[in-house]
Design a protein around this motif. Structure first.
Motif, PDB file in Angstrom:
ATOM      1  N   GLY A 200       0.820  -1.206   0.000  1.00 47.33           N
ATOM      2  CA  GLY A 200       0.000   0.000   0.000  1.00 47.33           C
ATOM      3  C   GLY A 200       0.854   1.256   0.000  1.00 47.33           C
TER       4      GLY A 200
ATOM      5  N   LEU B 211       2.607   1.653  -3.390  1.00 41.72           N
ATOM      6  CA  LEU B 211       1.652   2.038  -4.427  1.00 41.72           C
ATOM      7  C   LEU B 211       1.295   3.523  -4.331  1.00 41.72           C
ATOM      8  CD1 LEU B 211      -0.160   1.190  -6.785  1.00 41.72           C
ATOM      9  CD2 LEU B 211      -1.909   0.568  -5.107  1.00 41.72           C
TER      10      LEU B 211
ATOM     11  N   ILE C 269      -4.784  -1.954 -11.611  1.00 41.53           N
ATOM     12  CA  ILE C 269      -5.285  -2.800 -10.526  1.00 41.53           C
ATOM     13  C   ILE C 269      -4.937  -4.270 -10.732  1.00 41.53           C
ATOM     14  CG2 ILE C 269      -7.348  -3.543  -9.273  1.00 41.53           C
ATOM     15  CD1 ILE C 269      -6.467  -0.590  -8.816  1.00 41.53           C
TER      16      ILE C 269
ATOM     17  N   ARG D 205     -11.769  -5.798  -4.049  1.00 40.50           N
ATOM     18  CA  ARG D 205     -10.533  -5.168  -3.592  1.00 40.50           C
ATOM     19  C   ARG D 205     -10.029  -4.150  -4.615  1.00 40.50           C
ATOM     20  NH1 ARG D 205      -8.317  -7.619   0.908  1.00 40.50           N
ATOM     21  NH2 ARG D 205      -9.227  -9.629   1.444  1.00 40.50           N
TER      22      ARG D 205
ATOM     23  N   VAL E 125      -9.489  -0.104  -3.981  1.00 43.79           N
ATOM     24  CA  VAL E 125      -8.196   0.557  -4.195  1.00 43.79           C
ATOM     25  C   VAL E 125      -8.348   1.686  -5.216  1.00 43.79           C
ATOM     26  CG1 VAL E 125      -5.851   0.263  -5.105  1.00 43.79           C
ATOM     27  CG2 VAL E 125      -6.791  -1.432  -3.518  1.00 43.79           C
TER      28      VAL E 125
ATOM     29  N   GLN F 267     -10.097   4.800  -3.844  1.00 50.32           N
ATOM     30  CA  GLN F 267      -9.216   5.602  -2.984  1.00 50.32           C
ATOM     31  C   GLN F 267      -8.232   6.416  -3.824  1.00 50.32           C
ATOM     32  OE1 GLN F 267      -9.777   5.366   0.371  1.00 50.32           O
ATOM     33  NE2 GLN F 267      -8.332   6.984   0.797  1.00 50.32           N
ATOM     34  N   MET F 268      -7.657   5.789  -4.844  1.00 52.53           N
ATOM     35  CA  MET F 268      -6.647   6.467  -5.658  1.00 52.53           C
ATOM     36  C   MET F 268      -7.262   7.565  -6.523  1.00 52.53           C
ATOM     37  SD  MET F 268      -4.166   4.879  -4.402  1.00 52.53           S
ATOM     38  CE  MET F 268      -2.663   5.109  -5.295  1.00 52.53           C
TER      39      MET F 268
ATOM     40  N   THR G  85      -4.976   2.588   4.516  1.00 49.87           N
ATOM     41  CA  THR G  85      -6.283   2.219   3.962  1.00 49.87           C
ATOM     42  C   THR G  85      -6.113   1.324   2.743  1.00 49.87           C
ATOM     43  OG1 THR G  85      -7.268   4.252   4.784  1.00 49.87           O
ATOM     44  CG2 THR G  85      -8.425   3.134   2.985  1.00 49.87           C
ATOM     45  N   ILE G  86      -5.173   1.680   1.872  1.00 50.61           N
ATOM     46  CA  ILE G  86      -4.889   0.852   0.689  1.00 50.61           C
ATOM     47  C   ILE G  86      -4.425  -0.532   1.132  1.00 50.61           C
ATOM     48  CG2 ILE G  86      -3.431   0.591  -1.348  1.00 50.61           C
ATOM     49  CD1 ILE G  86      -5.504   2.798  -1.655  1.00 50.61           C
ATOM     50  N   GLN G  87      -3.541  -0.578   2.128  1.00 49.33           N
ATOM     51  CA  GLN G  87      -3.029  -1.864   2.620  1.00 49.33           C
ATOM     52  C   GLN G  87      -4.176  -2.719   3.150  1.00 49.33           C
ATOM     53  OE1 GLN G  87       0.285  -2.522   2.227  1.00 49.33           O
ATOM     54  NE2 GLN G  87      -0.039  -4.619   2.890  1.00 49.33           N
TER      55      GLN G  87
ATOM     56  N   TYR H 227      -7.311  -2.607   2.207  1.00 47.08           N
ATOM     57  CA  TYR H 227      -8.072  -3.086   1.050  1.00 47.08           C
ATOM     58  C   TYR H 227      -7.367  -4.259   0.371  1.00 47.08           C
ATOM     59  CZ  TYR H 227     -10.890   1.236   1.152  1.00 47.08           C
ATOM     60  OH  TYR H 227     -11.736   2.262   1.493  1.00 47.08           O
ATOM     61  N   LEU H 228      -6.050  -4.264   0.401  1.00 46.30           N
ATOM     62  CA  LEU H 228      -5.282  -5.303  -0.281  1.00 46.30           C
ATOM     63  C   LEU H 228      -5.249  -6.626   0.481  1.00 46.30           C
ATOM     64  CD1 LEU H 228      -2.225  -3.185  -1.496  1.00 46.30           C
ATOM     65  CD2 LEU H 228      -4.030  -4.157  -2.926  1.00 46.30           C
TER      66      LEU H 228
END
Length: 198
Positions: free
Chosen positions: A86, A89, A131, A148, A152, A155-156, A186-188, A190-191
């Motif tokens: 995350g 990225l 993605i 997922r 992501v 968010q981006m 947050t990204i982490q 989601y991953l």
């Protein structure tokens, strides 16, 4: 029978292929669009499409008019595995948006809010060029990949909209390290964290 082979003028041929590619990718999606179909719509031989653009991925990046190729950047992001993915990225995203992608990216996001065609192209680009490449390096239930990926992406794109298009302060002028520290967890999540699917 449609004429194939070379069209008059290299630039005209290239532009005809790009126009046909944009239409095909928007209408059929990346997976549904074929080089053969794009070549036929442009009035050229499929070999000529490969000559000018190489692979379908490279044609797609060229059709989107992106100054960077995710296929060259994302392997570096994914190389460290899931731990810290995350953060890597988000850091890559900010580096690219603060640099070569800025004006093109802003124009694309703005266009996507006004045009169905631009929205479809952006969606296909995010799904197939960004993605997928990120989630290929994450061991999760394949049924969760679409959820997922969309989280992501939300968010981006939200970050791009607020920082670069709307320029909401203090986010717009925040130091990249501050943004990474705030957004990456947050990204982490989601991953890799358990999710309830839609």
């Amino acid at each position: 029978m449609a004429r194939t082979g070379r069209r008059p003028g290299r630039q005209d041929t290239r532009e005809a292929i790009l126009a046909a590619a944009r239409t095909a990718f928007a209408e059929k999606g990346f997976d549904g669009a074929s080089i053969r179909h794009i070549a036929g719509a442009a009035g050229v031989d499929p070999a000529l499409v490969h000559h000018y653009f190489g692979t379908k991925d490279q044609l797609f990046v060229a059709a989107m008019d992106f100054p960077i190729d995710p296929a060259k950047l994302l392997p570096q992001v994914a190389a460290g595995g899931i731990d810290g993915l995350g953060e890597r990225l988000v850091r890559m995203f900010l580096t690219v948006w603060d640099g070569p992608l800025n004006s093109v990216g802003v124009a694309l996001v703005r266009s996507a809010t006004r045009s169905d065609l631009a929205a479809r192209l952006l969606r296909e680009f995010l799904t197939t060029q960004v993605i997928r490449r990120v989630l290929d390096n994450v061991t999760v239930d394949p049924a969760e990949v679409p959820t997922r990926g969309s989280l992501v992406a939300s968010q981006m794109i939200g970050l791009a909209m607020m920082r670069y298009v709307i320029k909401l302060e203090p986010l717009a002028s925040a130091d990249p390290d501050v943004v990474v520290a705030a957004v990456a967890p947050t990204i982490q999540r989601y991953l890799e964290q358990p999710l309830k699917t839609f």
